[in-house]
Motif scaffolding. Sequence first.
Motif, short mmCIF file in Angstrom:
data_model
loop_
_atom_site.label_atom_id
_atom_site.label_comp_id
_atom_site.label_asym_id
_atom_site.label_seq_id
_atom_site.Cartn_x
_atom_site.Cartn_y
_atom_site.Cartn_z
N GLN A 194 -5.39 14.17 26.35
CA GLN A 194 -5.58 15.34 27.20
C GLN A 194 -6.54 15.02 28.34
O GLN A 194 -7.21 13.98 28.34
N MET A 195 -6.64 15.94 29.31
CA MET A 195 -7.51 15.68 30.45
C MET A 195 -8.98 15.72 30.06
O MET A 195 -9.84 15.26 30.81
N SER A 196 -9.28 16.24 28.86
CA SER A 196 -10.65 16.20 28.36
C SER A 196 -11.01 14.83 27.80
O SER A 196 -12.16 14.59 27.43
N GLY A 197 -10.03 13.93 27.72
CA GLY A 197 -10.26 12.60 27.18
C GLY A 197 -10.04 12.49 25.69
O GLY A 197 -10.03 11.40 25.13
N THR A 198 -9.83 13.62 25.02
CA THR A 198 -9.63 13.63 23.58
C THR A 198 -8.14 13.70 23.25
O THR A 198 -7.30 13.87 24.13
N ALA A 199 -7.81 13.58 21.97
CA ALA A 199 -6.41 13.58 21.55
C ALA A 199 -6.27 14.28 20.21
O ALA A 199 -5.78 13.71 19.24
N GLU A 200 -6.69 15.56 20.16
CA GLU A 200 -6.54 16.32 18.92
C GLU A 200 -5.08 16.61 18.60
O GLU A 200 -4.68 16.71 17.45
N PHE A 201 -4.27 16.76 19.66
CA PHE A 201 -2.87 17.10 19.47
C PHE A 201 -2.01 15.84 19.38
O PHE A 201 -2.37 14.78 19.90
N ASN A 202 -0.85 16.01 18.76
CA ASN A 202 0.04 14.87 18.54
C ASN A 202 1.50 15.29 18.60
O ASN A 202 1.84 16.46 18.38
N GLU A 203 2.36 14.31 18.88
CA GLU A 203 3.79 14.46 18.65
C GLU A 203 4.09 13.86 17.28
O GLU A 203 3.53 12.83 16.90
N VAL A 204 4.98 14.50 16.53
CA VAL A 204 5.37 14.00 15.22
C VAL A 204 6.90 13.89 15.19
O VAL A 204 7.61 14.86 15.49
N PHE A 205 7.38 12.71 14.82
CA PHE A 205 8.82 12.46 14.75
C PHE A 205 9.21 12.25 13.28
O PHE A 205 8.65 11.39 12.60
N PHE A 206 10.17 13.03 12.82
CA PHE A 206 10.68 12.93 11.45
C PHE A 206 12.06 12.27 11.49
O PHE A 206 12.94 12.71 12.23
N ASP A 207 12.24 11.23 10.69
CA ASP A 207 13.51 10.52 10.64
C ASP A 207 13.93 10.40 9.17
O ASP A 207 13.72 9.37 8.53
N GLY A 208 14.49 11.47 8.65
CA GLY A 208 14.89 11.48 7.25
C GLY A 208 13.73 11.60 6.29
O GLY A 208 13.83 11.18 5.13
N ALA A 209 12.61 12.19 6.74
CA ALA A 209 11.45 12.36 5.87
C ALA A 209 11.81 13.26 4.68
O ALA A 209 12.56 14.23 4.83
N GLU A 210 11.27 12.94 3.51
CA GLU A 210 11.62 13.67 2.30
C GLU A 210 10.61 14.75 1.99
O GLU A 210 9.40 14.59 2.19
N ALA A 211 11.12 15.89 1.49
CA ALA A 211 10.28 16.99 1.03
C ALA A 211 10.98 17.66 -0.15
O ALA A 211 12.22 17.73 -0.18
N THR A 212 10.20 18.11 -1.11
CA THR A 212 10.78 18.78 -2.28
C THR A 212 10.32 20.21 -2.43
O THR A 212 10.95 20.98 -3.18
N ASP A 213 9.26 20.59 -1.74
CA ASP A 213 8.71 21.96 -1.90
C ASP A 213 9.12 22.84 -0.74
O ASP A 213 8.81 22.55 0.43
N VAL A 214 9.80 23.93 -1.04
CA VAL A 214 10.13 24.95 -0.05
C VAL A 214 9.42 26.24 -0.48
O VAL A 214 9.52 26.66 -1.63
N VAL A 215 8.66 26.82 0.43
CA VAL A 215 7.83 27.99 0.10
C VAL A 215 8.62 29.26 0.41
O VAL A 215 9.17 29.41 1.51
N GLY A 216 8.67 30.16 -0.57
CA GLY A 216 9.32 31.45 -0.36
C GLY A 216 10.83 31.43 -0.49
O GLY A 216 11.49 32.44 -0.29
N GLY A 217 11.41 30.28 -0.82
CA GLY A 217 12.86 30.17 -0.98
C GLY A 217 13.56 29.72 0.29
O GLY A 217 13.13 30.02 1.39
N GLU A 218 14.65 28.99 0.10
CA GLU A 218 15.42 28.50 1.24
C GLU A 218 15.96 29.68 2.06
O GLU A 218 16.45 30.68 1.51
N GLY A 219 15.85 29.56 3.38
CA GLY A 219 16.34 30.60 4.28
C GLY A 219 15.33 31.69 4.58
O GLY A 219 15.60 32.56 5.41
#
Length: 376
Positions: A194-219
Amino acid sequence: MDFGLEDADLDFRRDARAWLAAHPVGGRSARDWERELGRGGWIGLGWGDGTYGNRTGTLTQQVVWGEEYARAGGPARIGHIGENLLAPTLIAYGSAAQKDRYLPAVARGEEIWCQGYSEPGAGSDLAGVRTAAVRDGDTYRVTGQKIWTSHARDADHCFVLVRTDPAARRHHGLSFLLVPMRQPGRIEVRPIRQMSGTAEFNEVFFDGAEATDVVGGEGNGWRVAMGLLALERGVSTLVQQIGFEEELARVVELAAGSGAIADPVIRQRLVDLWADLRTMHWNALRTLGAGDDPGAPSVAKLLWGRWHQRLGELAMQVRGAGATAGPGAWAPGSYELDDLQRLFLFSRADTIYGGSDEIQRTIIAERVLGLPREPR
């Protein structure tokens, strides 16, 4: 909401003050500091009965802790997202197994979370997310991109809003997944400088990342995601304002020391900022006791975002020409800024991130005032 202090609250304040004095941050890393807070039981004061290893604290005591933490100069918390966003959401919508798996680790300060909501084509308009999750037995495989993801480089897990039904439109067919971040080759994190010189924020790229927990049910991801955003108000808003008070006090001190306070225009702007901060404080107290108010988070965001920008602007005006240079500004390759310079530069984004001002006004117009919906 009555925040008068009772004897138990005064005892709590003494305990908090004594603990903070006995446990200075010193040279600790951000992760070590989270673990120290966890050992002291200071993470998750508002979670309930202490089932997950946390202390219990009333609303008043949570505010007291925030006051003492700010006054002790406590650093920004990398555990904030896990403690104040993920945990209340799991308590409200998660299964018993999910609570038992994740909440104790957050309470101990051992696991850090980040939030996967915004995308390059769906920032404030979360119903437009395209990151997809395909079910494969008991596992979901996540593919897509998230952006402006705070603390992604430090995080152990990310809660991600994904599209699990590609045929559904807008807020239908979304799910709220808990994705482990340590998946080499399947998750890439790129910092955004950022223009402040810091980098707290990021881009995240998911390429087939695995997850097993869905909160509140699918949909049901939209309902869970909106519930999480509603939980962003409350005590955390009041604690945020304590930090604002500290920043305003530094600007007042700077104005008095430089003689800028003799300018009646600057004096009036300081008074206006103080009065507006008090208004935000009372509004936050009001919404704590108002129950389910769909417009409360949007009103709060509109109030503090522009207020914080005005504070940064005034800080630079008070500094005068010195605001354009930092301690190492003229050294080759150096970009050193003081706290007020970083405040000014970072606050330019306050009216954009977390839902832009335009989106907040639309929410208030449609969901609170009942005005005609904006054409899509």
